[in-house]
Write a protein that holds these residues in place. Structure first.
Motif, PDB file in Angstrom:
ATOM      1  N   THR A  52       0.859  -1.127  -0.008  1.00 44.41           N
ATOM      2  CA  THR A  52      -0.048  -0.122  -0.096  1.00 44.41           C
ATOM      3  C   THR A  52       0.881   1.189   0.113  1.00 44.41           C
ATOM      4  O   THR A  52       0.407   2.246  -0.415  1.00 44.41           O
ATOM      5  N   GLU A  53       2.314   1.019   0.218  1.00 48.48           N
ATOM      6  CA  GLU A  53       3.018   2.331   0.310  1.00 48.48           C
ATOM      7  C   GLU A  53       3.519   2.687  -1.012  1.00 48.48           C
ATOM      8  O   GLU A  53       4.021   2.018  -1.903  1.00 48.48           O
ATOM      9  N   ARG A  54       3.123   4.100  -1.398  1.00 50.89           N
ATOM     10  CA  ARG A  54       3.662   4.786  -2.563  1.00 50.89           C
ATOM     11  C   ARG A  54       4.874   5.530  -2.142  1.00 50.89           C
ATOM     12  O   ARG A  54       5.232   5.911  -1.187  1.00 50.89           O
ATOM     13  N   PHE A  55       5.623   5.290  -3.296  1.00 44.85           N
ATOM     14  CA  PHE A  55       7.388   5.802  -3.366  1.00 44.85           C
ATOM     15  C   PHE A  55       7.819   5.900  -4.515  1.00 44.85           C
ATOM     16  O   PHE A  55       7.262   5.743  -5.515  1.00 44.85           O
ATOM     17  N   ARG A  56       8.822   6.699  -4.717  1.00 39.36           N
ATOM     18  CA  ARG A  56       9.590   6.799  -5.850  1.00 39.36           C
ATOM     19  C   ARG A  56      10.894   5.862  -6.128  1.00 39.36           C
ATOM     20  O   ARG A  56      11.572   5.719  -5.087  1.00 39.36           O
ATOM     21  N   LEU A  57      11.055   5.180  -7.191  1.00 35.83           N
ATOM     22  CA  LEU A  57      11.949   4.229  -7.554  1.00 35.83           C
ATOM     23  C   LEU A  57      13.032   4.781  -8.575  1.00 35.83           C
ATOM     24  O   LEU A  57      12.522   5.210  -9.443  1.00 35.83           O
ATOM     25  N   GLY A  58      14.298   4.868  -8.352  1.00 36.37           N
ATOM     26  CA  GLY A  58      15.211   5.325  -9.187  1.00 36.37           C
ATOM     27  C   GLY A  58      16.318   4.579  -9.562  1.00 36.37           C
ATOM     28  O   GLY A  58      16.779   3.849  -8.644  1.00 36.37           O
ATOM     29  N   GLY A  59      16.952   4.750 -10.705  1.00 39.07           N
ATOM     30  CA  GLY A  59      17.919   3.968 -11.162  1.00 39.07           C
ATOM     31  C   GLY A  59      18.102   3.893 -12.478  1.00 39.07           C
ATOM     32  O   GLY A  59      17.788   4.857 -13.326  1.00 39.07           O
ATOM     33  N   LEU A  60      19.071   3.027 -13.094  1.00 39.96           N
ATOM     34  CA  LEU A  60      19.113   2.972 -14.627  1.00 39.96           C
ATOM     35  C   LEU A  60      18.145   1.993 -14.977  1.00 39.96           C
ATOM     36  O   LEU A  60      18.404   0.828 -14.350  1.00 39.96           O
ATOM     37  N   VAL A  61      17.684   2.156 -16.273  1.00 36.55           N
ATOM     38  CA  VAL A  61      17.188   1.154 -16.908  1.00 36.55           C
ATOM     39  C   VAL A  61      18.046   0.032 -17.471  1.00 36.55           C
ATOM     40  O   VAL A  61      19.073   0.474 -18.284  1.00 36.55           O
ATOM     41  N   GLU A  62      17.864  -1.261 -16.835  1.00 38.87           N
ATOM     42  CA  GLU A  62      18.847  -2.170 -17.375  1.00 38.87           C
ATOM     43  C   GLU A  62      18.905  -2.619 -18.753  1.00 38.87           C
ATOM     44  O   GLU A  62      17.544  -2.997 -19.322  1.00 38.87           O
ATOM     45  N   GLU A  63      19.910  -2.963 -19.317  1.00 36.62           N
ATOM     46  CA  GLU A  63      20.020  -3.325 -20.709  1.00 36.62           C
ATOM     47  C   GLU A  63      19.430  -4.752 -21.005  1.00 36.62           C
ATOM     48  O   GLU A  63      19.550  -5.419 -20.079  1.00 36.62           O
ATOM     49  N   GLY A  64      18.496  -4.616 -22.071  1.00 37.13           N
ATOM     50  CA  GLY A  64      18.143  -5.905 -22.490  1.00 37.13           C
ATOM     51  C   GLY A  64      16.702  -6.337 -21.655  1.00 37.13           C
ATOM     52  O   GLY A  64      16.320  -7.370 -21.934  1.00 37.13           O
ATOM     53  N   THR A  65      16.246  -5.299 -20.774  1.00 35.70           N
ATOM     54  CA  THR A  65      14.874  -5.810 -20.086  1.00 35.70           C
ATOM     55  C   THR A  65      13.765  -5.081 -20.608  1.00 35.70           C
ATOM     56  O   THR A  65      12.572  -5.459 -20.115  1.00 35.70           O
ATOM     57  N   LEU A  66      13.959  -4.304 -21.525  1.00 36.53           N
ATOM     58  CA  LEU A  66      12.671  -3.421 -22.027  1.00 36.53           C
ATOM     59  C   LEU A  66      11.954  -4.231 -22.972  1.00 36.53           C
ATOM     60  O   LEU A  66      12.240  -4.489 -24.045  1.00 36.53           O
ATOM     61  N   THR A  67      10.578  -4.700 -22.708  1.00 38.75           N
ATOM     62  CA  THR A  67       9.726  -5.229 -23.564  1.00 38.75           C
ATOM     63  C   THR A  67       8.436  -4.482 -23.476  1.00 38.75           C
ATOM     64  O   THR A  67       8.025  -3.944 -22.337  1.00 38.75           O
ATOM     65  N   ARG A  68       7.816  -4.540 -24.732  1.00 34.60           N
ATOM     66  CA  ARG A  68       6.289  -3.911 -24.659  1.00 34.60           C
ATOM     67  C   ARG A  68       5.474  -5.157 -25.294  1.00 34.60           C
ATOM     68  O   ARG A  68       5.611  -5.828 -25.980  1.00 34.60           O
TER      69      ARG A  68
END
Length: 152
Positions: A52-68
């Motif tokens: 239930t906790e809303r928060f912000r996540l930050g970092g680098l988008v990991e290579e090879g993981t982006l799928t649509r």
């Protein structure tokens, strides 16, 4: 006459105290969902937040993981070099969003996946949010590009 002034003064002080307490309670109630704490993937893995906790996540988008998926559902992982968190987002990504780029997402961590409701990408070739730079430096993986600025 003197007793009446004293009584009136006490009434004014009590009313002012009640108004102050009520206004403080209203401000706290209004801000309960407006405050989102920043966390890096390593911090999430070390101390898993409640669903239930809303928060912000930050970092680098990991290579090879982006799928649509079909439609507007996007899956990717965010890393800070020490840990990786899978992310799912439904919507249209910012134009500057991509693998290996800095990002910050707002949402909830549910069943091992960060369900983002908002995604923010870097501004230009050298910008990275201050929170992301700090998290990457903490992990010892931050490598600034030539002329790069963090958190401006």
């Amino acid at each position: 006459m003197r007793g009446l002034k004293k009584k009136r003064r006490i009434q004014v002080i009590v009313l002012a105290a009640i108004a102050l307490i009520a206004s403080t309670a209203l401000v706290g109630y209004a801000m309960r969902d407006g405050i989102n704490f920043f966390r890096s993937p390593s911090q999430i893995m070390a101390d898993i937040p409640a669903p239930t906790e809303r928060f912000r996540l930050g970092g680098l988008v990991e290579e090879g993981t982006l799928t649509r998926d079909a439609g507007e559902v996007i899956h990717f992982a965010v890393t800070d070099g020490g840990a990786s968190v899978p992310v799912v987002y439904r919507g249209i990504l910012p134009d500057l969003f991509g693998e290996g780029q800095g990002m910050i997402g707002t949402g909830r961590y549910v069943n091992g996946v960060f369900e983002a409701t908002e995604i923010l990408a870097k501004h230009d070739e050298s910008y990275m949010p201050k929170e992301v730079v700090d998290a990457l430096k903490e992990q010892g993986v931050y490598k600034p590009a030539d002329g790069a600025q963090g958190g401006s």
